[in-house]
Design a protein around this motif. Structure first.
Motif, PDB file in Angstrom:
ATOM      1  N   UNK A 167       0.865  -1.175   0.000  1.00  0.00           N
ATOM      2  CA  UNK A 167       0.000   0.000   0.000  1.00  0.00           C
ATOM      3  C   UNK A 167       0.899   1.220   0.000  1.00  0.00           C
ATOM      4  N   UNK A 168       0.608   2.158  -0.874  1.00  0.00           N
ATOM      5  CA  UNK A 168       1.352   3.414  -0.919  1.00  0.00           C
ATOM      6  C   UNK A 168       0.483   4.542  -0.410  1.00  0.00           C
ATOM      7  N   UNK A 169       0.983   5.268   0.578  1.00  0.00           N
ATOM      8  CA  UNK A 169       0.255   6.400   1.159  1.00  0.00           C
ATOM      9  C   UNK A 169       1.173   7.606   1.278  1.00  0.00           C
ATOM     10  N   UNK A 170       0.588   8.784   1.178  1.00  0.00           N
ATOM     11  CA  UNK A 170       1.299   9.998   1.558  1.00  0.00           C
ATOM     12  C   UNK A 170       0.294  10.902   2.256  1.00  0.00           C
ATOM     13  N   UNK A 171       0.785  11.858   3.003  1.00  0.00           N
ATOM     14  CA  UNK A 171      -0.084  12.758   3.764  1.00  0.00           C
ATOM     15  C   UNK A 171      -0.260  14.068   3.003  1.00  0.00           C
ATOM     16  N   UNK A 172      -1.508  14.455   2.770  1.00  0.00           N
ATOM     17  CA  UNK A 172      -1.819  15.730   2.142  1.00  0.00           C
ATOM     18  C   UNK A 172      -1.283  16.854   3.033  1.00  0.00           C
ATOM     19  N   UNK A 173      -0.490  17.752   2.465  1.00  0.00           N
ATOM     20  CA  UNK A 173       0.144  18.804   3.264  1.00  0.00           C
ATOM     21  C   UNK A 173      -0.841  19.806   3.845  1.00  0.00           C
ATOM     22  N   UNK A 174      -1.989  19.951   3.237  1.00  0.00           N
ATOM     23  CA  UNK A 174      -2.982  20.910   3.739  1.00  0.00           C
ATOM     24  C   UNK A 174      -3.912  20.272   4.760  1.00  0.00           C
ATOM     25  N   UNK A 175      -4.511  19.140   4.388  1.00  0.00           N
ATOM     26  CA  UNK A 175      -5.493  18.501   5.281  1.00  0.00           C
ATOM     27  C   UNK A 175      -4.861  17.524   6.261  1.00  0.00           C
ATOM     28  N   UNK A 176      -3.627  17.120   5.982  1.00  0.00           N
ATOM     29  CA  UNK A 176      -2.911  16.126   6.797  1.00  0.00           C
ATOM     30  C   UNK A 176      -3.582  14.758   6.776  1.00  0.00           C
ATOM     31  N   UNK A 177      -4.483  14.528   5.838  1.00  0.00           N
ATOM     32  CA  UNK A 177      -5.143  13.232   5.706  1.00  0.00           C
ATOM     33  C   UNK A 177      -4.326  12.346   4.767  1.00  0.00           C
ATOM     34  N   UNK A 178      -4.339  11.026   5.039  1.00  0.00           N
ATOM     35  CA  UNK A 178      -3.589  10.125   4.160  1.00  0.00           C
ATOM     36  C   UNK A 178      -4.265   9.988   2.794  1.00  0.00           C
ATOM     37  N   UNK A 179      -3.445   9.955   1.757  1.00  0.00           N
ATOM     38  CA  UNK A 179      -3.911   9.763   0.383  1.00  0.00           C
ATOM     39  C   UNK A 179      -3.261   8.483  -0.139  1.00  0.00           C
ATOM     40  N   UNK A 180      -4.093   7.562  -0.610  1.00  0.00           N
ATOM     41  CA  UNK A 180      -3.570   6.317  -1.174  1.00  0.00           C
ATOM     42  C   UNK A 180      -3.204   6.546  -2.627  1.00  0.00           C
ATOM     43  N   UNK A 181      -1.966   6.197  -2.985  1.00  0.00           N
ATOM     44  CA  UNK A 181      -1.535   6.317  -4.379  1.00  0.00           C
ATOM     45  C   UNK A 181      -1.219   4.969  -5.016  1.00  0.00           C
ATOM     46  N   UNK A 182      -1.178   3.905  -4.196  1.00  0.00           N
ATOM     47  CA  UNK A 182      -0.871   2.593  -4.753  1.00  0.00           C
ATOM     48  C   UNK A 182      -1.450   1.519  -3.853  1.00  0.00           C
ATOM     49  N   UNK A 183      -1.987   0.472  -4.469  1.00  0.00           N
ATOM     50  CA  UNK A 183      -2.485  -0.664  -3.700  1.00  0.00           C
ATOM     51  C   UNK A 183      -2.417  -1.909  -4.571  1.00  0.00           C
ATOM     52  N   UNK A 184      -1.619  -2.851  -4.142  1.00  0.00           N
ATOM     53  CA  UNK A 184      -1.528  -4.140  -4.837  1.00  0.00           C
ATOM     54  C   UNK A 184      -1.586  -5.208  -3.758  1.00  0.00           C
ATOM     55  N   UNK A 185      -2.682  -5.951  -3.768  1.00  0.00           N
ATOM     56  CA  UNK A 185      -2.924  -6.942  -2.730  1.00  0.00           C
ATOM     57  C   UNK A 185      -2.962  -8.345  -3.309  1.00  0.00           C
ATOM     58  N   UNK A 186      -2.413  -9.287  -2.550  1.00  0.00           N
ATOM     59  CA  UNK A 186      -2.558 -10.681  -2.964  1.00  0.00           C
ATOM     60  C   UNK A 186      -3.987 -11.140  -2.705  1.00  0.00           C
ATOM     61  N   UNK A 187      -4.429 -12.190  -3.347  1.00  0.00           N
ATOM     62  CA  UNK A 187      -5.815 -12.645  -3.161  1.00  0.00           C
ATOM     63  C   UNK A 187      -6.090 -13.225  -1.776  1.00  0.00           C
ATOM     64  N   UNK A 188      -5.067 -13.453  -0.986  1.00  0.00           N
ATOM     65  CA  UNK A 188      -5.216 -14.119   0.305  1.00  0.00           C
ATOM     66  C   UNK A 188      -5.553 -13.173   1.454  1.00  0.00           C
ATOM     67  N   UNK A 189      -6.317 -12.138   1.223  1.00  0.00           N
ATOM     68  CA  UNK A 189      -6.563 -11.139   2.271  1.00  0.00           C
ATOM     69  C   UNK A 189      -7.511 -11.600   3.372  1.00  0.00           C
ATOM     70  N   UNK A 190      -7.996 -12.823   3.308  1.00  0.00           N
ATOM     71  CA  UNK A 190      -8.834 -13.338   4.389  1.00  0.00           C
ATOM     72  C   UNK A 190      -7.972 -13.928   5.509  1.00  0.00           C
TER      73      UNK A 190
END
Length: 131
Positions: free
Chosen positions: A103-126
């Motif tokens: 998972x790729x995240x960065x923090x918005x400099x104004x709102x300080x909320x995390x922004x996801x820029x990347x997500x690659x998950x294996x199928x085994x998330x259970x």
């Protein structure tokens, strides 16, 4: 965080010791990487104390015996880029067969909320996930 996730506060003195060394401004890059790996392995050990093991029978060189094991297929490692990559190394050292997502995240400099820029998950998330 939801029903599927648990937060563990870890206050173990060995982890605190290694964190202190990690935070020292004089820590070299090599030592920093080694400390992050050590800390993540210790965290995996600490979090894993509540994992459910199963009893199986194995054959030793002397005789058969019953032992407790973890089903290593029940784990997925998902580091949050970029800093989480170093921590993932320690978890994978303990569970080398675990699939890995990112998972790729960065923090918005104004709102300080995390922004996801990347997500690659294996199928085994259970399965149990290490973040």
């Amino acid at each position: 965080i939801g029903d599927r996730f648990m937060v563990h506060e870890i206050t173990h003195p060995i982890i605190a010791h290694k964190l202190a060394k990690l935070r020292n401004k004089n820590t070299t890059t090599k030592s920093f990487r080694e400390l992050v790996k050590d800390i993540s392995m210790l965290m995996t050990y600490e979090v894993g104390k509540d994992f459910v093991s199963e009893e199986v029978e194995i054959e030793t060189p002397i005789a058969k015996c019953k032992v407790k094991i973890l089903n290593e297929d029940n784990f997925v490692v998902v580091p949050i880029l970029r800093a989480g990559l170093a921590m993932a190394e320690g978890v994978i050292e303990i569970f080398p067969a675990a699939p890995v997502g990112h998972i790729g995240l960065y923090r918005d400099e104004t709102t300080h909320k995390p922004i996801e820029y990347y997500s690659k998950m294996p199928p085994e998330l259970d399965k149990k996930i290490f973040w």
